[in-house]
Motif scaffolding. Structure first.
Motif, PDB file in Angstrom:
ATOM      1  N   UNK A 123      -0.641  14.001   1.247  1.00  0.00           N
ATOM      2  CA  UNK A 123       0.035  12.937   0.500  1.00  0.00           C
ATOM      3  C   UNK A 123       0.240  11.786   1.480  1.00  0.00           C
ATOM      4  N   UNK A 124      -0.617  10.769   1.387  1.00  0.00           N
ATOM      5  CA  UNK A 124      -0.571   9.704   2.386  1.00  0.00           C
ATOM      6  C   UNK A 124      -1.108   8.412   1.796  1.00  0.00           C
ATOM      7  N   UNK A 125      -0.873   7.317   2.490  1.00  0.00           N
ATOM      8  CA  UNK A 125      -1.393   6.017   2.089  1.00  0.00           C
ATOM      9  C   UNK A 125      -2.662   5.705   2.869  1.00  0.00           C
ATOM     10  N   UNK A 126      -3.525   4.827   2.356  1.00  0.00           N
ATOM     11  CA  UNK A 126      -4.760   4.483   3.066  1.00  0.00           C
ATOM     12  C   UNK A 126      -4.469   3.890   4.444  1.00  0.00           C
ATOM     13  N   UNK A 127      -5.337   4.180   5.402  1.00  0.00           N
ATOM     14  CA  UNK A 127      -5.157   3.673   6.763  1.00  0.00           C
ATOM     15  C   UNK A 127      -5.244   2.152   6.824  1.00  0.00           C
ATOM     16  N   UNK A 128      -5.963   1.540   5.900  1.00  0.00           N
ATOM     17  CA  UNK A 128      -6.155   0.090   5.929  1.00  0.00           C
ATOM     18  C   UNK A 128      -5.056  -0.680   5.192  1.00  0.00           C
ATOM     19  N   UNK A 150      -0.548   2.354  -3.880  1.00  0.00           N
ATOM     20  CA  UNK A 150      -1.952   2.719  -3.764  1.00  0.00           C
ATOM     21  C   UNK A 150      -2.900   1.917  -4.624  1.00  0.00           C
ATOM     22  N   UNK A 151      -2.377   0.980  -5.441  1.00  0.00           N
ATOM     23  CA  UNK A 151      -3.280   0.119  -6.219  1.00  0.00           C
ATOM     24  C   UNK A 151      -4.073  -0.794  -5.291  1.00  0.00           C
ATOM     25  N   UNK A 152      -3.486  -1.217  -4.180  1.00  0.00           N
ATOM     26  CA  UNK A 152      -4.178  -2.083  -3.215  1.00  0.00           C
ATOM     27  C   UNK A 152      -4.813  -1.223  -2.128  1.00  0.00           C
ATOM     28  N   UNK A 153      -5.855  -1.768  -1.509  1.00  0.00           N
ATOM     29  CA  UNK A 153      -6.474  -1.066  -0.394  1.00  0.00           C
ATOM     30  C   UNK A 153      -7.516  -0.055  -0.783  1.00  0.00           C
ATOM     31  N   UNK A 154      -8.041  -0.142  -2.024  1.00  0.00           N
ATOM     32  CA  UNK A 154      -9.065   0.815  -2.453  1.00  0.00           C
ATOM     33  C   UNK A 154     -10.384   0.601  -1.710  1.00  0.00           C
ATOM     34  N   UNK A 155     -10.650  -0.631  -1.311  1.00  0.00           N
ATOM     35  CA  UNK A 155     -11.839  -0.915  -0.501  1.00  0.00           C
ATOM     36  C   UNK A 155     -11.466  -0.656   0.951  1.00  0.00           C
ATOM     37  N   UNK A 193     -12.955  -0.832   3.603  1.00  0.00           N
ATOM     38  CA  UNK A 193     -13.536  -1.712   4.618  1.00  0.00           C
ATOM     39  C   UNK A 193     -12.735  -3.007   4.783  1.00  0.00           C
ATOM     40  N   UNK A 194     -11.742  -3.233   3.891  1.00  0.00           N
ATOM     41  CA  UNK A 194     -10.954  -4.461   3.936  1.00  0.00           C
ATOM     42  C   UNK A 194      -9.485  -4.130   4.181  1.00  0.00           C
ATOM     43  N   UNK A 195      -8.838  -5.001   4.953  1.00  0.00           N
ATOM     44  CA  UNK A 195      -7.404  -4.838   5.161  1.00  0.00           C
ATOM     45  C   UNK A 195      -6.655  -5.227   3.889  1.00  0.00           C
ATOM     46  N   UNK A 196      -5.571  -4.517   3.637  1.00  0.00           N
ATOM     47  CA  UNK A 196      -4.759  -4.780   2.455  1.00  0.00           C
ATOM     48  C   UNK A 196      -3.285  -4.654   2.843  1.00  0.00           C
TER      49      UNK A 196
END
Length: 218
Positions: free
Chosen positions: A81-86, A200-205, A207-210
Motif C-alpha cells: 500500500x504505497x504511493x507512486x515514487x514520482x 493516486x489520480x495524479x502520477x499515473x505516467x 516517466x513524469x513528475x507529479x
C-alpha cells in the motif's frame, strides 16, 4: 449475489476460482453504502471455492488483516500500500478564509491538467466558477451526472492541454488519466483509503513528475 436464485445458480456452476476487483470497496463502501459487499469473503467459504484473487492498489494494513481473517485460508499478499515514487506529496495548513486565494495562486503555477477533489456536488460548482473567473477551463464531475454526461466530460478532459477537473470521489476507480500531473484535495477525506484513492489520480505516467497537495484546517 444477494438473491437465493443467483446463489443456487452459482452452486450449480461449482466455481473453483473467484476474482474480486477493487476489493477495497468491501471496506470503503460496505459498512455505509452497500453492506452486501462485506459478505463477499464468505462466498469463498460457503461455496467451497478453492482459490481467490483480490485486486486493489489501496488496501490499508487493517483491512488486509481483516480480509485474511474472514477468508480463513492461506492468503499470499503481493505488493504494498504505497504511493507512486514520482508523486511529490505536499500538505498545507490553509484556513478556509484563505483557501480560495491559495487555490487561484496554485492554478496559476500549474498550467498542465489537474484535478481538485471536493466533498460535495455543490462544492464542484462553486470551485468551478472560481476557476472559470480566471479564464481557465474547468469541468465538474460527480455521481449526479448521467452516464453520457460523464463520458463526454472524460473525453473533453483527456483531450485538453490545461483543463482543471473539479470532482467528488466519483472520479475514482477505473480512472486512469495519464495526462494528470497534479491533484489537490480541497479538504482531507474521511479515511486513509479515500486519501490514497484521491492522491493516486495524479502520477499515473511514471516517466513524469507529479504532485499532490492536501489542504487542511483545524
Amino acid at each position: 449475489l444477494q438473491s437465493a436464485r443467483a446463489l443456487d445458480r452459482i452452486r450449480a456452476w461449482r466455481p473453483d476460482f473467484l476474482v474480486v476487483d477493487e476489493c477495497h470497496c468491501l471496506y470503503e463502501w460496505g459498512d455505509r453504502f452497500r453492506s452486501a459487499f462485506l459478505e463477499i469473503p464468505a462466498l469463498v467459504r460457503d461455496l467451497g471455492i478453492a482459490r481467490s484473487l483480490w485486486l486493489t492498489a489501496t488496501l490499508p494494513s487493517r483491512a488486509k488483516a481483516e480480509l485474511r481473517a474472514r477468508i480463513e485460508r492461506p492468503l499470499a499478499i503481493m505488493g504494498e500500500f504505497n504511493l507512486p515514487d514520482n508523486l511529490e506529496l505536499n500538505v498545507h495548513h490553509v484556513p478556509w478564509i484563505h483557501r480560495s486565494g491559495f487555490l487561484l495562486a496554485r492554478i496559476q503555477g500549474e498550467r498542465e491538467p489537474g484535478v481538485i477533489f471536493v466533498s460535495t456536488r455543490d462544492s464542484t460548482r462553486r470551485v468551478q466558477a472560481l476557476i472559470q473567473a480566471t479564464g481557465r477551463p474547468a469541468l465538474i464531475y460527480h455521481a449526479g451526472l448521467g452516464y453520457e454526461e460523464r463520458c463526454q466530460i472524460e473525453t473533453r478532459f483527456r483531450a485538453s492541454a490545461n483543463a482543471v477537473l473539479v470532482a467528488t470521489s466519483a472520479f475514482g476507480m477505473g480512472m486512469d488519466s495519464s495526462n494528470l500531473s497534479w491533484s489537490l484535495l480541497w479538504q482531507p477525506p474521511s479515511s486513509l483509503l479515500a486519501l490514497a484513492q484521491a492522491l493516486g489520480r495524479a502520477g499515473r505516467d511514471r516517466a513524469r513528475k507529479a504532485s499532490a497537495s492536501i489542504l487542511w484546517d483545524e
